[in-house]
Motif scaffolding. Sequence first.
Motif, PDB file in Angstrom:
ATOM      1  N   ASP A 198       8.184  -7.620  44.598  1.00 28.05           N
ATOM      2  CA  ASP A 198       8.268  -6.343  45.303  1.00 28.05           C
ATOM      3  C   ASP A 198       8.329  -5.175  44.330  1.00 28.05           C
ATOM      4  O   ASP A 198       7.735  -4.123  44.567  1.00 28.05           O
ATOM      5  CB  ASP A 198       9.504  -6.329  46.208  1.00 28.05           C
ATOM      6  N   SER A 202       5.695  -2.080  44.169  1.00 23.74           N
ATOM      7  CA  SER A 202       6.019  -0.659  44.312  1.00 23.74           C
ATOM      8  C   SER A 202       5.529   0.128  43.107  1.00 23.74           C
ATOM      9  O   SER A 202       5.016   1.238  43.239  1.00 23.74           O
ATOM     10  CB  SER A 202       7.518  -0.486  44.520  1.00 23.74           C
ATOM     11  N   LYS A 205       1.875   0.594  43.416  1.00 23.02           N
ATOM     12  CA  LYS A 205       1.562   1.617  44.416  1.00 23.02           C
ATOM     13  C   LYS A 205       1.678   2.996  43.792  1.00 23.02           C
ATOM     14  O   LYS A 205       0.832   3.873  44.030  1.00 23.02           O
ATOM     15  CB  LYS A 205       2.541   1.516  45.593  1.00 23.02           C
TER      16      LYS A 205
ATOM     17  N   MET B   1       5.628   9.068  49.693  1.00 23.06           N
ATOM     18  CA  MET B   1       5.526   7.641  49.341  1.00 23.06           C
ATOM     19  C   MET B   1       6.053   6.776  50.465  1.00 23.06           C
ATOM     20  O   MET B   1       5.472   5.774  50.822  1.00 23.06           O
ATOM     21  CB  MET B   1       6.358   7.340  48.084  1.00 23.06           C
ATOM     22  N   LEU B   4       3.863   5.740  53.503  1.00 28.02           N
ATOM     23  CA  LEU B   4       2.793   4.753  53.445  1.00 28.02           C
ATOM     24  C   LEU B   4       3.393   3.370  53.663  1.00 28.02           C
ATOM     25  O   LEU B   4       4.260   2.934  52.931  1.00 28.02           O
ATOM     26  CB  LEU B   4       2.086   4.813  52.090  1.00 28.02           C
ATOM     27  N   ASP B   5       2.931   2.673  54.705  1.00 31.78           N
ATOM     28  CA  ASP B   5       3.562   1.414  55.081  1.00 31.78           C
ATOM     29  C   ASP B   5       2.914   0.216  54.429  1.00 31.78           C
ATOM     30  O   ASP B   5       1.858   0.309  53.831  1.00 31.78           O
ATOM     31  CB  ASP B   5       3.479   1.270  56.607  1.00 31.78           C
ATOM     32  N   ARG B   6       3.570  -0.920  54.604  1.00 31.65           N
ATOM     33  CA  ARG B   6       3.162  -2.107  53.852  1.00 31.65           C
ATOM     34  C   ARG B   6       2.229  -2.998  54.653  1.00 31.65           C
ATOM     35  O   ARG B   6       2.479  -3.301  55.807  1.00 31.65           O
ATOM     36  CB  ARG B   6       4.409  -2.884  53.503  1.00 31.65           C
ATOM     37  N   ASN B 227      14.238  -7.165  51.366  1.00 31.30           N
ATOM     38  CA  ASN B 227      13.023  -6.358  51.344  1.00 31.30           C
ATOM     39  C   ASN B 227      13.308  -4.924  51.701  1.00 31.30           C
ATOM     40  O   ASN B 227      12.805  -4.007  51.066  1.00 31.30           O
ATOM     41  CB  ASN B 227      12.002  -6.939  52.334  1.00 31.30           C
ATOM     42  N   VAL B 230      15.118  -3.158  48.849  1.00 31.66           N
ATOM     43  CA  VAL B 230      14.215  -2.846  47.727  1.00 31.66           C
ATOM     44  C   VAL B 230      13.324  -1.667  48.080  1.00 31.66           C
ATOM     45  O   VAL B 230      13.100  -0.776  47.271  1.00 31.66           O
ATOM     46  CB  VAL B 230      13.372  -4.088  47.380  1.00 31.66           C
ATOM     47  N   PHE B 234      13.138   2.052  46.014  1.00 30.81           N
ATOM     48  CA  PHE B 234      12.021   2.496  45.198  1.00 30.81           C
ATOM     49  C   PHE B 234      11.173   3.575  45.812  1.00 30.81           C
ATOM     50  O   PHE B 234      10.167   3.957  45.251  1.00 30.81           O
ATOM     51  CB  PHE B 234      11.147   1.304  44.819  1.00 30.81           C
ATOM     52  N   PHE B 235      11.550   4.052  46.941  1.00 23.92           N
ATOM     53  CA  PHE B 235      10.741   5.125  47.518  1.00 23.92           C
ATOM     54  C   PHE B 235      11.564   6.361  47.745  1.00 23.92           C
ATOM     55  O   PHE B 235      12.613   6.300  48.329  1.00 23.92           O
ATOM     56  CB  PHE B 235      10.124   4.668  48.839  1.00 23.92           C
TER      57      PHE B 235
END
Lengths: 425, 235
Positions: A198, A202, A205, B1, B4-6, B227, B230, B234-235
């Motif tokens: 993950d 990221s 991205k 950021m 924007l989806d996964r 998940n 995390v 990070f966003f």
Amino acid sequence: MSFLVDSIIMFTSQVLFFGFGWLFFMRQLFKDYEVRQYIVQVVFSITFAFSCTMFELIIFEILGALSSNSRYFHWKLNLYVILLVLIFVVPFYIGYFVVSNIRLLQRQKLLFACMVWFTFMYFFWKLGDPFPILSPKHGILSIEQLISRVGVIGVTLMALLSGFGAVNCPYTYMSYFLRNVTDSDILALERRLLQTMDMIVSKKKRIAMTRRQMYQRGEDQNKQTGLWGMIKSVTSTQTGSENLSLIQQEVDALEELSRQLFLETVELQATKERIEYSKTFQGKYFNFLGYFFSIYCVWKIFMATINIVFDRVGKTDPVTRGIEITVNYLGIQFDFFYAISSNKSSNVIVLVLAQIMGMYFVSSVLLMRMSMPLEYRSIVTEVLGELQFNFYHRWFDVIFLVSALSSILFLYLAHKQAPEKQMAL
Amino acid sequence: MASLDRVKVLVLGDSGVGKSSLVHLLCQNQVLGNPSWTVGCSVDVRVQDYKEGTPEEKTYYIELWDVGGSLGSASSIKSTRAVFYNSVNGIMLVHDLTNKKSSQNLYRWSLEALSKDSSPTRVIVSNGDYDREQFAENSVPLLLIGTKFDQIAETKRTEVLTRTAFLSEDFNAEEINLDCTNPRYLAAGTSNAVKLSRFFDKVIEKRYFTRDPSPVSFSSPVLADMNSVVTLLFF
């Protein structure tokens, strides 16, 4: 008349062996690939067929089947053919396929393959110098010369693998060495692995978005003219790309970490499966065998040391020792070959396998001579000429010992390192 | 950021068919110069404009998970690989046009990936054999990609293309045949590029715009928490 009958028998058995080798190739070795060059399959099956025929001849010798004249003839014939294959055909094709994998040398494939073969022949010949095999009575291209060299290589290979197998087999089978792995250990490691993935995602991205923005900005920038526009474009892309390379480095490090985590997880899973297997009846049986086998291997190593120290030629047959261990080990060898084979190199791998197999068999015949009773030795001695058989036995012992000791060391280090890694996690 | 989806797409196929080259081409728009064996899984990200050219255009990140290995691997490797098969939104099946076995192995690959991803409402029963009905009601979009197209002689092209047509029918998926070392196969406007965008659009739609009774599932609630933590970090 009897000669004709014998020849027919020999020929039929050779065809049978050839078919068996062909099937083995198709079902096992090339299970996942498409055979595009049939020559590889043919060469492999031929090597296999003639190797098996040699053993068959020894058995016939002992049983006294077929007349001795025809046996002698077939021995000679078989030996010539297998030497021809092992020294000329297989190395040439190995060189040819290795060269065809390298893109640069595509044009002059044949030329380079011949060059590789000549290099091989040169080293092959040089191999004879330090060993006591040159007998002044025989000429250069005599069969003794060739056999002796093939024998040296084959015996070395056998001893190396026997040594490693002697140590590795009990290590694999005995549950004493199995570390305790619980399900939660594996789950924890898997969680770490996914976390790392993950993080990689990221960061990638961010890189992708930055690059896209830079690209879009670059397009706008192209519309800006004049000195000021040029300076601005240079400075902004500079920081952008610096940032990118920093993130890229982080990504590379994370990817390396993810690979390591993956491999560790695989190892833990394998250990867990081995633990489960050892609880079944089959597992317990093999565990028991493993203990016996380890005692047997230790004894063999001990005997090898004694032989060398006391300068004695081993009375116990190294062949049985070699064959037992290597047969067990061949299973592991094939796994290794599967692991390193890929679409391109599969041809080369199979040919190398054929070469090793052929050399094994030739040297087994050599070593077997010692363990056969006197009356059967005659034909082998007659056919193979005056080779220094004692030398081979001594050589086998030395290499066996060296290989066993170094693999003990290697396994000890690997075993010690693994629990340390567990601590560090 | 964070807006924007996964979207996760698996790239599966035999060892050496060109998955890493393909993923590199799709994400970096460049040819991969030094392909080497993939150990474990390598991920790359492609920025995709959903419904490009329309007012509803939105940018998504598509994660391409390139899982290395072969079908004949040890079971320890297979169980570790299964970790990557969680919650996939699409699968790209890659095979080598010059190697028939790699195409045949795709059935087993898809079974391996789909049986690990069985959502609670729909359990996929398989005894290892291929069953077309499973793929008919399969909800994960598939795309079939044939590589090394340039290495097929002109005379054999029709034969190979008929074979792949059967394959795409079996999987109920579109097919693309290309050469991963040549970007012109995926140049804008080619039918390949159109099929690719359609596939990604379908994946995105399935993920975000259809409210299925079976949710996009994680294999364990713990992983779901991890998940989300995390993602927040990070966003």
